[in-house]
Structures are given as C-alpha cells and as structure tokens.
Enzyme design. Sequence first.
Site, short mmCIF file in Angstrom:
data_model
loop_
_atom_site.label_atom_id
_atom_site.label_comp_id
_atom_site.label_asym_id
_atom_site.label_seq_id
_atom_site.Cartn_x
_atom_site.Cartn_y
_atom_site.Cartn_z
N ASP A 55 2.27 5.06 -0.27
CA ASP A 55 1.78 6.34 0.25
C ASP A 55 1.55 7.34 -0.88
O ASP A 55 1.95 7.12 -2.03
CB ASP A 55 2.80 6.93 1.23
N TYR A 79 12.23 -1.72 -3.53
CA TYR A 79 12.03 -0.32 -3.86
C TYR A 79 13.33 0.30 -4.37
O TYR A 79 14.43 -0.19 -4.07
CB TYR A 79 11.59 0.48 -2.62
N ARG A 136 11.66 5.74 3.33
CA ARG A 136 11.96 7.17 3.26
C ARG A 136 12.74 7.65 4.48
O ARG A 136 13.55 8.57 4.38
CB ARG A 136 10.66 7.94 3.07
N ARG A 170 0.86 -1.20 0.00
CA ARG A 170 0.00 0.00 0.00
C ARG A 170 0.89 1.24 0.00
O ARG A 170 1.28 1.74 1.05
CB ARG A 170 -0.92 -0.01 1.22
#
Length: 287
Positions: free
Chosen positions: A63, A124, A212, A61
């Site tokens: 952001d 990622y 992040r 999911r």
Amino acid sequence: MSDEAAPGFTRVRLDLAYDGREFSGWAKQKGGRRTVQGELEDALRVVMRLGEAPELTVAGRTDAGVHARGQVAHVDLPDEVWAEHGPHLLRRLAGRLPMDVRVFRVAVAPPHFNARFSAIWRRYAYRVTDHPGGADPLQRGHVLWHNWPLDLDAMNEAARGLLGEHDFAAYCKRREGATTIRTLQELSWTRRPDGVLEATVRADAFCHNMVRSLVGAMLFVGDGHRPPEWPAKVLAAGVRDSAVHVVRPHGLTLEEVGYPADDALAARNLASRSRRSLPGDPPGGCC
C-alpha cells in the site's frame, strides 16, 4: 496469468527494495500518481529501448507509504531483448531509477516461477517506538511513535492467540470475491537495543490492511487498554471492531518473500490458486 513465458520470451526475476514514503503504493494507478510499478516499468522500457513498457507481476502489492527490502517481481522479455540487455540490465537500472527504488538482483527465473503465486510466505516487519521523546529523527520515516509505554510480554501473549489458519475478516478490508482466510505462521515482538519494538509477521499471504490492523490491536494490548486475550476474541467474532485501528503505513516493511524448491513451483502455483475454506465452511471464495 501464466506460469510460463510465451514462446520467444524469457521470464526474468527481479529482487528489489524501495522507500515507500513518496509512492502511492506498488500498483499503477490512473491520474498520474507515482507508484513503484510505474517507475520500474518505465525504467525497463527506457534502458532496453522497448516500444512499450513490459508488465511486472509482483509478490506483494504494498500500500501507499509501505516500504520493501525484499520485494520480488517477474517480467517476461523477448528473447533477443534479454540476450542484448540482460548482462547490463542491473547497472543500467541503477542509473535510470530514482534513488528511492533499487533493483539488487536480476536473473532468469526457473520453469513455472511466478512471483505472486509461487510464494509460500511473505515476511513483514513493523517497527514502533514508545520512547517518551518520540522517534529518532533519522528513523522517523520507518518507525511509528506510540505515545504510551508498551508491555512487550503482553503483546507477545496476544500474538500467540492469532497464530494458525483463520478467517481474518476482522482484521482485513474486504474485497469483492476475495477470501480472508490466511495462515499466520509467525507473529512475535522483540525490543531492539535502541528501544524500538519490532514485530515479525509471516504468513502464506495477507489480505488488505491485515498486518497494520493486527499491529493496531496488539498496541492496544501493549499500552494496557485491552487484555491480551482481546485480539483473539476479535478474530473469533469475525467482524471489524471499531477499537482496532489500522496503524500508519510508514512503520511497515516487506522484508522477505519465500519460495519452494524449483521442482515444487508448479504444485505451489496450483495450490495458491485453489479455493480456500475452513472446516465446515461452504465452498466459495478465491485464491
């Protein structure tokens, strides 16, 4: 959440990509905000002439503002609907969906496949430029500009101290009832020929803001504000450090989701749902 479609339904796997800049994340939200899930479920409803939108289950999911190149979702469709529309679904979705979200593959999922719980890793990439002139205008929506020169070797040294299974509470936004224990399988930086620095981050799963926050800590090392051992010390302390900044979302892209062989899916689903703890921790948490 079942790992098998109900009788009379076919489980379908969707592989998709999207540019996250104009989305308020993956998950549907109240108030009419635009989301990837909302756009895709509505497109499925329209092209298959369903009375209501089918519900998607997704691998990760993302952001608001985060992109995806290798996102995976599944949806359970009535057998007769799949038989009628399945052969044409990919092309019809291409005609219905907005240009910033694309489905590239549609296929019947193997038994026990669950887009979320069957995954064994998510990979990622985070992209940063330290060019003094800023980001390439054609990449500005996918590359963060960091206005300090970055030391690639120092960032990779810092990354090595974060690998393995740890409680990443210092790098996650806590959610009630959710564990922050994760296994960070890969974390490394390279500098591309165009000068952009690219982080590869792969783990069995990620907690909220984890990638992040990790990138923010390593950028602080790369520009000389902290020594390479600092991110590991923050991790060991187990609490949020005000010096760790959550970098902006537009540099982050979900590149790929990994799954085991078909005959290992059921076992993986069970393991994903089991409670996680570190040696010496009391029982608790959830998947």
